[in-house]
Design a protein around this motif. Structure first.
Motif, PDB file in Angstrom:
ATOM      1  N   THR A  61       1.538  -6.737  -3.754  1.00  0.00           N
ATOM      2  CA  THR A  61       1.905  -7.351  -2.471  1.00  0.00           C
ATOM      3  C   THR A  61       1.812  -6.316  -1.355  1.00  0.00           C
ATOM      4  N   ARG A  62       2.330  -5.141  -1.677  1.00  0.00           N
ATOM      5  CA  ARG A  62       2.287  -4.062  -0.695  1.00  0.00           C
ATOM      6  C   ARG A  62       0.838  -3.660  -0.392  1.00  0.00           C
TER       7      ARG A  62
ATOM      8  N   GLU B  36      -0.581  -5.995   2.052  1.00  0.00           N
ATOM      9  CA  GLU B  36      -0.095  -5.705   3.410  1.00  0.00           C
ATOM     10  C   GLU B  36      -0.806  -4.481   3.995  1.00  0.00           C
TER      11      GLU B  36
ATOM     12  N   SER C 190      -4.427  -5.103   5.090  1.00  0.00           N
ATOM     13  CA  SER C 190      -4.593  -5.859   6.329  1.00  0.00           C
ATOM     14  C   SER C 190      -4.522  -4.944   7.558  1.00  0.00           C
TER      15      SER C 190
END
Lengths: 204, 204
Positions: free
Chosen positions: B149-150, B153, B156
């Motif tokens: 998930t990190r 992030e 992006s």
């Protein structure tokens, strides 16, 4: 990462050796050369679309009007310019294209192609530039001094360029330009699609 | 052209292989590594000024206050940060320094050192990132999923970086980073003194 080719603008004072560098890059590497348009009469042996795009004055004017010239200048009553279409088509095919342009023209190009790579070629010293011009033995000292004054003016605009390559040695200069081109291909701006795909295919 | 060393910020998700890349760069090349400060207790074998600069909470706070930290973060009740002084001294000696920093820290560094070179390391696919994390076999799937998930992030924010290096193969990744560093040394901003000298010594 393939993608669009790079637009590589190469400038440098007369005597800096930029012509030789460009010829060597074309010979050794996978580069294309931008083809200029001119209103000058086609000479024997010159091929349309290879040496120049030959245009009438009316055609040239019309291209300027339609913003189809990246830059242009008048020289000895003839116009010379860089047609945008040829450059755009070449990079779309993935080829890196070299635009060998003097400084004022390069500044015009920069307004249209801020993302192009601007490289300025210079000799290690000013004295060396003079020596190279003198040793050509083809021009009067008046012309040489004019060229040196112009070199001085051009040099003062070096900050408009992204990179400086000092042409002390042809081989090193070529290697440095190839290095610049390789690094430019790793610029994050070229990875938009890659990142998009990576993020869209987290489970793939 | 010698001059000041480069500040090279390297980030990348957990599993991208950035740690291995940095170790390899230090082994093969002429790079220095930025040393972090921490309020964590010194462990046996750890050397002050090599592994960390060990600081009390008061000292660390005072460094933050005096703007002596390029970036910092709290982790497990301890502070970790990058002291500016060590980086500045290292580049003044002409050494290129690597700052291996996670994305949020890198963004802090960018505010202070906009001229630093920001490189983001990524695997060719997201799947590959996951495979590398799973094959370490040291973490639960919960932790791995947190890391992914990190990673998403962090990815992006790729546009905040100057360059992307896809770590498909360690050797290629190292070569690409060396290419970036070589090209950055040809940036016109580094040639101010050279041009000034050339122009001042036209007759020399």
């Amino acid at each position: 990462m393939k993608g669009e080719g790079l637009k590589i603008v190469i400038s440098g004072p007369s005597g800096s050796g930029k012509g030789t560098i460009v010829q060597e890059l074309l010979k050794q590497g996978d580069y294309k050369l931008s083809i200029s348009a001119t209103t000058r009469k086609q000479r024997t042996g010159e091929i349309e679309g290879k040496h120049y795009f030959f245009k009438s004055k009316q055609e040239f004017d019309s291209m300027i009007e339609k913003d189809e010239m990246l830059e242009y200048a008048k020289f000895c009553n003839n116009y010379y310019g860089t047609p945008k279409e040829y450059v755009d088509n070449t990079i779309k095919l993935g080829h890196d294209i070299i635009l060998e342009i003097e400084v004022q023209g390069a500044l015009q190009v920069k307004k249209k192609y801020n993302e192009a790579v601007f490289i300025f070629i210079m000799t290690p010293t000013f004295k060396e530039l003079k020596n190279r011009l003198v040793s050509r033995n083809t021009e009067s000292m008046d012309i040489i001094n004019n060229r040196l004054t112009r070199a001085c003016e051009e040099l003062s605009l070096f900050k408009e360029y992204d990179y400086i390559v000092i042409n002390d040695n042809l081989e090193d200069a070529i290697r440095e330009i190839n290095t610049i081109v390789a690094a430019e291909k790793l610029k994050s701006g070229r990875y938009e699609n890659f990142i998009k795909n990576v993020l869209a295919n987290q489970e793939a």
